[in-house]
Design an enzyme around this catalytic site. Sequence first.
Site, short mmCIF file in Angstrom:
data_model
loop_
_atom_site.label_atom_id
_atom_site.label_comp_id
_atom_site.label_asym_id
_atom_site.label_seq_id
_atom_site.Cartn_x
_atom_site.Cartn_y
_atom_site.Cartn_z
CG HIS A 125 -2.38 -0.95 0.84
ND1 HIS A 125 -2.12 -2.01 0.94
CD2 HIS A 125 -3.16 -1.00 0.28
CE1 HIS A 125 -3.59 -2.77 0.70
NE2 HIS A 125 -4.31 -2.07 0.32
CG HIS A 178 6.69 -10.97 8.12
ND1 HIS A 178 6.14 -10.04 8.41
CD2 HIS A 178 8.20 -10.63 8.06
CE1 HIS A 178 6.61 -9.06 9.51
NE2 HIS A 178 8.19 -9.75 9.19
CD GLU A 208 6.56 -9.19 12.69
OE1 GLU A 208 5.66 -8.08 12.36
OE2 GLU A 208 7.88 -9.23 12.62
CG HIS A 240 11.49 -12.77 10.35
ND1 HIS A 240 11.02 -12.26 11.33
CD2 HIS A 240 10.42 -11.85 8.91
CE1 HIS A 240 10.67 -11.58 11.58
NE2 HIS A 240 10.48 -11.20 9.70
CO CO Z 1 9.58 -8.85 9.19
#
Ligand code: CO
Length: 293
Positions: A125, A178, A208, A240
Site C-alpha cells: 500500500h 510473516h 507476527e 526470519h
Molecule cells: Co519482519
Amino acid sequence: MRNFTRSLSMLLIALLLGLPLAGQALAGGHGQPQPPRKAILLVTFGTSIPSAQTVFGRVDQEFKKTFPGVEIRWAYTSRIIRDKVAKTQGKTWLSPAEALARLMADGYNRVVVQSLHVIPGEEYHDLVAVVMGFARMKHGYQFVLGYPLCSTTDDLKAVGNILAAAADQGEAVVYMGHGTAHPAGVVYPAMAYVLRQKNPRVFMGTVEGYPTLDDVVAGLKARKITKVKLLPFMTVAGDHATNDMAGREPDSWLNVLKKNGIRAQPVLKAITEQAAIVNIYLQHAKTAYQHLH
Ligand code: CO
C-alpha cells in the site's frame, strides 16, 4: 570544459529559438506524443543475503526472458536493507520512488511496477501511494501496478497448489508466513484454509500475525503428527527463516515444535526459488503490461 560550455549554450539557444536540432533532441516536444519506452520495475522488501540475491538474479532473468527488449529494474522498499547493502557490499539499491524518478529521467514513459510482495499489505500500500503520485506527475507517462503474489482467490488457489505439492508421500509441512496487523493479514488464515482443503497435513502459521505457531501446534497435535518439514512462506530465506524459524533460541519454531514432541526439519528455501511461484508474479506483470498504451 570550454567546448562543453559552448555546446551547452548553443543547445540552449537552439531550444529557445525552437530550432529543429539534429536527431530526436526535440522530437516529441511540447504537445507531441512521445514514442512509448517500456520498463518494468520489480519491487521487493530487499535482502542483504548473497544467496537470496542469487535467487533475485534468477527472477530477473525470468522477467527478461518473458519481456524481451523491456528494461527491467529493481527497487528495495526497506531502507535498513538498502543502507546495510550499501555499507557492507558497496552496492546501491534505490527506493521505489528513486527508481521511478530515474526511469522517468532515462526516458521511460510506460512503466509496470510489479510488486514482489507476498500479500497486499503495508509495503504494497505504500507502493500504491508512490505509484499514484508518479501517475499524476507528468502528462504522457503511464504507471501500472502489478498485484503481489496472493491477491485474488485464484491466486490463493494457485499458490495453495504449489505449497501443498511440497508435501509428498504423506509428509507433513509447516509454512512460516510473516503475518501482519494490516487488514491484508487475512490472507494468511485464508491460505491456511485453502491448504487444509488441498492437503490436511500442510499448515500455515505466521511470525507476527494469525494463525500463530500455537495454532499450528494444536493442529499438528490434533492430527497426531510428530514429524514435519518446516519452510518459510517468504520471498527471501532471510532473518526470519534463519532465526525465528530455524534458530537456536528456545522460542524458535524449530525448538517450540521440539518441545511439543514434533521433530521439524527446517528447509531454508524461499518460495521465489520455485519456478511456479515466479510464474504467478510473471502472470501478474503480464496483466499489468497489457494495460500499457
Ligand atoms: Co519482519
